[in-house]
Design an enzyme around this catalytic site. Structure first.
Site, PDB file in Angstrom:
ATOM      1  N   ASN A   9       0.874  -1.176   0.000  1.00 60.69           N
ATOM      2  CA  ASN A   9       0.000   0.000   0.000  1.00 60.69           C
ATOM      3  C   ASN A   9       0.906   1.219   0.000  1.00 60.69           C
ATOM      4  O   ASN A   9       1.498   1.547   1.021  1.00 60.69           O
ATOM      5  CB  ASN A   9      -0.905  -0.029   1.244  1.00 60.69           C
ATOM      6  CG  ASN A   9      -1.720   1.244   1.387  1.00 60.69           C
ATOM      7  OD1 ASN A   9      -1.794   2.061   0.463  1.00 60.69           O
ATOM      8  ND2 ASN A   9      -2.339   1.423   2.551  1.00 60.69           N
ATOM      9  N   LYS A  11       0.150   4.297  -0.251  1.00 60.69           N
ATOM     10  CA  LYS A  11      -0.459   5.494   0.364  1.00 60.69           C
ATOM     11  C   LYS A  11      -0.189   6.719  -0.525  1.00 60.69           C
ATOM     12  O   LYS A  11      -0.094   6.559  -1.737  1.00 60.69           O
ATOM     13  CB  LYS A  11       0.066   5.670   1.791  1.00 60.69           C
ATOM     14  CG  LYS A  11      -0.118   4.379   2.616  1.00 60.69           C
ATOM     15  CD  LYS A  11       0.121   4.551   4.080  1.00 60.69           C
ATOM     16  CE  LYS A  11      -0.083   3.210   4.795  1.00 60.69           C
ATOM     17  NZ  LYS A  11       0.081   3.305   6.242  1.00 60.69           N
ATOM     18  N   HIS A  97      -9.387   1.091   5.255  1.00 59.09           N
ATOM     19  CA  HIS A  97      -8.097   1.364   5.907  1.00 59.09           C
ATOM     20  C   HIS A  97      -8.319   2.344   7.060  1.00 59.09           C
ATOM     21  O   HIS A  97      -9.117   3.272   6.947  1.00 59.09           O
ATOM     22  CB  HIS A  97      -7.104   1.936   4.894  1.00 59.09           C
ATOM     23  CG  HIS A  97      -5.698   1.910   5.407  1.00 59.09           C
ATOM     24  ND1 HIS A  97      -5.234   2.822   6.323  1.00 59.09           N
ATOM     25  CD2 HIS A  97      -4.684   1.046   5.180  1.00 59.09           C
ATOM     26  CE1 HIS A  97      -3.971   2.524   6.621  1.00 59.09           C
ATOM     27  NE2 HIS A  97      -3.615   1.447   5.943  1.00 59.09           N
ATOM     28  N   GLU A  99      -6.671   4.757   8.082  1.00 63.26           N
ATOM     29  CA  GLU A  99      -6.436   6.176   7.761  1.00 63.26           C
ATOM     30  C   GLU A  99      -7.670   6.790   7.107  1.00 63.26           C
ATOM     31  O   GLU A  99      -7.946   7.978   7.279  1.00 63.26           O
ATOM     32  CB  GLU A  99      -5.195   6.304   6.859  1.00 63.26           C
ATOM     33  CG  GLU A  99      -3.923   6.032   7.661  1.00 63.26           C
ATOM     34  CD  GLU A  99      -2.765   5.476   6.849  1.00 63.26           C
ATOM     35  OE1 GLU A  99      -2.797   5.525   5.605  1.00 63.26           O
ATOM     36  OE2 GLU A  99      -1.811   4.967   7.486  1.00 63.26           O
ATOM     37  N   GLU A 169      -4.994  -4.643  10.814  1.00 63.07           N
ATOM     38  CA  GLU A 169      -3.978  -3.611  10.965  1.00 63.07           C
ATOM     39  C   GLU A 169      -4.244  -2.841  12.256  1.00 63.07           C
ATOM     40  O   GLU A 169      -5.036  -1.899  12.269  1.00 63.07           O
ATOM     41  CB  GLU A 169      -4.023  -2.641   9.780  1.00 63.07           C
ATOM     42  CG  GLU A 169      -3.714  -3.284   8.446  1.00 63.07           C
ATOM     43  CD  GLU A 169      -3.149  -2.276   7.452  1.00 63.07           C
ATOM     44  OE1 GLU A 169      -2.123  -2.580   6.864  1.00 63.07           O
ATOM     45  OE2 GLU A 169      -3.726  -1.185   7.289  1.00 63.07           O
ATOM     46  N   GLY A 175       2.982   2.477  10.759  1.00 67.44           N
ATOM     47  CA  GLY A 175       3.947   3.564  10.551  1.00 67.44           C
ATOM     48  C   GLY A 175       4.671   3.984  11.816  1.00 67.44           C
ATOM     49  O   GLY A 175       5.360   5.002  11.831  1.00 67.44           O
ATOM     50  N   SER A 215       3.899  -1.988  10.344  1.00 67.67           N
ATOM     51  CA  SER A 215       5.357  -2.066  10.539  1.00 67.67           C
ATOM     52  C   SER A 215       5.940  -3.440  10.207  1.00 67.67           C
ATOM     53  O   SER A 215       6.855  -3.904  10.884  1.00 67.67           O
ATOM     54  CB  SER A 215       5.734  -1.626  11.960  1.00 67.67           C
ATOM     55  OG  SER A 215       5.349  -0.279  12.185  1.00 67.67           O
TER      56      SER A 215
HETATM   57  P1  13P Z   1       3.367   0.475   7.671  1.00 71.82           P
HETATM   58  O1  13P Z   1       3.869  -0.821   7.075  1.00 71.82           O
HETATM   59  O2  13P Z   1       4.102   1.673   7.156  1.00 71.82           O
HETATM   60  O3  13P Z   1       3.283   0.411   9.164  1.00 71.82           O
HETATM   61  O4  13P Z   1       1.852   0.667   7.143  1.00 71.82           O
HETATM   62  C1  13P Z   1       0.952  -0.388   7.270  1.00 71.82           C
HETATM   63  C2  13P Z   1      -0.266  -0.038   6.511  1.00 71.82           C
HETATM   64  O5  13P Z   1      -1.030   0.821   6.892  1.00 71.82           O
HETATM   65  C3  13P Z   1      -0.527  -0.767   5.255  1.00 71.82           C
HETATM   66  O6  13P Z   1      -1.813  -0.507   4.790  1.00 71.82           O
END
Ligand code: 13P
Length: 251
Positions: A9, A11, A97, A99, A169, A175, A215
């Site tokens: 992903n 982003k 997601h 976010e 997640e 992140g 992560s």
């Molecule tokens: P990270 O791997 O940067 O922690 O992000 C995970 C994520 O949100 C994948 O959709």
């Protein structure tokens, strides 16, 4: 047996030039051999999709979008429908997601609408769920996860499930460099499988893939993916480097 899946992903990262270079580097790293053991998906920004679809054609890697709208078409300035995605062509879409839930206020009702639109447009779906740090610390994470699954996925037609993958997640691990331990992730994945058995069937619950995200890096992927109920990963930061993404696929 559930085939492993590793999905990147991206982003809101890379402009079209940098993104294209990254895609080429990933294609250099990931070949047929890797794809025998694991499916690979890339969820790229909307602006990249047309060029990427041409480049990925025949590669065995599935191209997806990071979002879609929950209506078919109409006066929704700036939004992208699932039919638009399918016409690129794009093969899949991320839904739910954290976010998008957190920063764009997406509700369970909208997420259900997105899933229905994606199914109507023959797109595969990765439905994301997971608790916040506060919810984990208060011990309500099992309930939160169950609610996120039940409220959006209950009552789907039996033939929908083959198009759906889940991704656990935990928001506190995204992140942050703070990964859920393999044991913490496994516990929630097993719980999610139990909820699925209840809202779908034992067969669906055994065959659906549940990815872990938060992560994931080359140095922790093998342990996470070695858990009984973890079928691969949804990768953020580490998917933006071709070598680390490929190392996670190999794990
Ligand atoms: P990270 O791997 O940067 O922690 O992000 C995970 C994520 O949100 C994948 O959709």
């Amino acid at each position: 047996m559930r085939k492993r899946l590793v999905a990147g992903n991206w982003k809101m990262n890379t402009d079209l030039n940098d993104g294209f270079r990254l895609l080429k580097d990933i294609l250099d790293e990931i070949r047929e051999k890797e794809l025998e053991n694991s499916d690979v998906h890339i969820y790229a920004p909307f602006t990249h999709l047309k060029v990427f679809a041409n480049t990925l054609n025949g590669s065995g890697i599935l191209l997806g979008a990071q979002n879609c709208h929950h209506e078919t078409s109409g006066a929704f300035t700036g939004e992208i429908s699932t039919d638009m995605l399918a016409s690129v062509p794009v093969g899949g879409v991320l839904v739910g997601h954290s976010e998008r839930r957190q920063y764009f206020g997406e509700t369970s009702e909208q997420l259900r609408g997105k899933i229905e639109q994606a199914l109507n447009s023959d797109l595969s779906i990765i439905y994301c769920f997971g608790e916040t740090l506060e919810e984990r610390e208060s011990g309500s994470h099992y309930d939160v996860v169950e609610q996120q699954l039940r409220s959006v996925l209950s009552g789907l037609p039996a033939d929908a499930w083959q198009h759906i993958t889940l991704a656990y997640e935990p928001v506190w691990a995204i992140g942050t460099g703070k990964t859920a331990t393999a044991e913490q992730a496994q516990e929630v994945h097993a719980h999610a499988r139990g909820v699925l058995a209840d809202i779908s069937s034992a067969e669906v619950s055994n065959s659906i893939r549940i990815l872990y995200g938060g992560s994931v890096k080359p140095n922790n992927a093998a342990e996470l993916f070695g858990q009984d109920d973890i079928d691969g990963g949804l990768i953020g930061g580490a998917s933006l480097k071709a070598d680390s993404f490929a190392d996670i696929v190999r794990a």
